[in-house]
Write an enzyme that holds these catalytic residues in place. Structure first.
Site: not given
Length: 307
Positions: A131, A191, A211, A245
């Protein structure tokens, strides 16, 4: 062919021993399907102030341009789902940041995996990624059969939901490749419906600039007042789309002691966080990913959440 299968099995067995949840392998090359998606996403400014997303466009889509001579992408998942959660009356931190910064933990495991490959197979060149470089990790994990990209744009698996880190070893070794799995989101929109800032603008498309994770971690300026009272008490990151979820009903606690939180993180209520000092911040988040937002950033986020 037999040798490729033997090497692949060897790598996957070692990955399990190192604590990875699963391992999948795909052929390194140009990500044809992702190219137009990434281009459109950037054109619509959905990266917000994450300008690094605009850099290295070619390398982001093709690991052979990132790692010379690369032939295979080995994708790995590491579970981070905690055994205990924060108090209900607390400002919230994304579960991935409860313990020690995952970059340190996973880089160490990847180093061991690459050394093992070199010892067992011979001269193999490669690089580890967690990442922190232009690698589309979710796309590669999906290509390697480790799961499918859900409507919230996270990788999902039927066995374990989505609370895990994704990492890669990109190597110059031909291996046996895995096949992608099918999408199992069906007609579910949990979601999309639950996102506090409506950041999931359509199925499989997240506007990064809306977000809560972006606001609380990436955005360095003042938080926009238009989003006041929409952060659902999240002071670092956000797990809402994952929490709702249905596949995350199958999440099991991790067994990595380094991901265990400082007890204060679980015991603090809103008032404790509002009175947080620099010393306590440094103690609780000594080697944590929360350090990214720094003490002042976390205080800014907490102030924004206060009524």
């Amino acid at each position: 062919m037999l040798q490729k299968a033997k090497y692949s099995k060897l790598i996957k067995t070692k990955a399990k021993r190192l604590g990875f949840m699963s391992c999948g392998i795909s052929k390194a090359g140009f990500l044809e399907e992702e190219a137009p998606r990434l281009e459109n996403w950037l054109k619509q400014d959905m990266q917000g102030e994450m300008h690094y997303m605009e850099n290295h466009f070619d390398k982001r889509l093709d690991p052979t341009k990132l790692v010379e001579g690369s032939k295979s992408v080995i994708s790995l998942l590491l579970n981070y789902y905690p055994s205990a959660l924060q108090r209900e009356d607390s400002y919230k931190i994304s579960k991935y940041a409860y313990g020690i910064d995952y970059h340190f933990v996973i880089k160490e495991k990847l180093k061991h995996l690459l050394q093992f490959i070199q010892q067992e197979i011979g001269e193999v060149g490669g690089r580890a990624f967690v990442d922190s470089a232009p690698v589309l990790d979710k796309a590669w994990a999906a290509k390697s059969g480790l799961g499918w990209i859900g409507k919230h744009s996270n990788l999902l698996t039927k066995q374990a939901g989505s609370f895990y880190f994704i990492a890669e070893l990109i190597v110059d070794l031909d291996l046996e490749y895995d096949l992608p799995v099918t999408d199992h989101c069906g007609s579910c929109t949990a979601c999309i419906d639950a996102c506090p800032t409506q950041a999931i603008v359509e199925p499989y498309k997240v506007d990064g600039s809306k977000c809560i994770s972006y606001f609380t971690i990436e955005l360095k300026n003042e938080l926009p007042n238009t989003y006041k009272n929409q952060f659902d008490d999240w002071m670092f990151g956000c797990d809402v789309c994952q929490d709702v979820c249905p596949w995350n009903k199958f999440s099991k606690s991790h067994n990595e002691p380094l991901f265990d939180p400082n007890p204060q993180l679980l015991n603090f209520d809103r008032k404790d966080w509002e009175e947080l000092t620099k010393e306590t911040f440094d103690e609780i988040f000594r080697k944590s990913a929360v350090k990214r937002t720094k003490f002042d950033g976390l205080k800014r986020n907490i102030e924004f959440l206060k009524e």
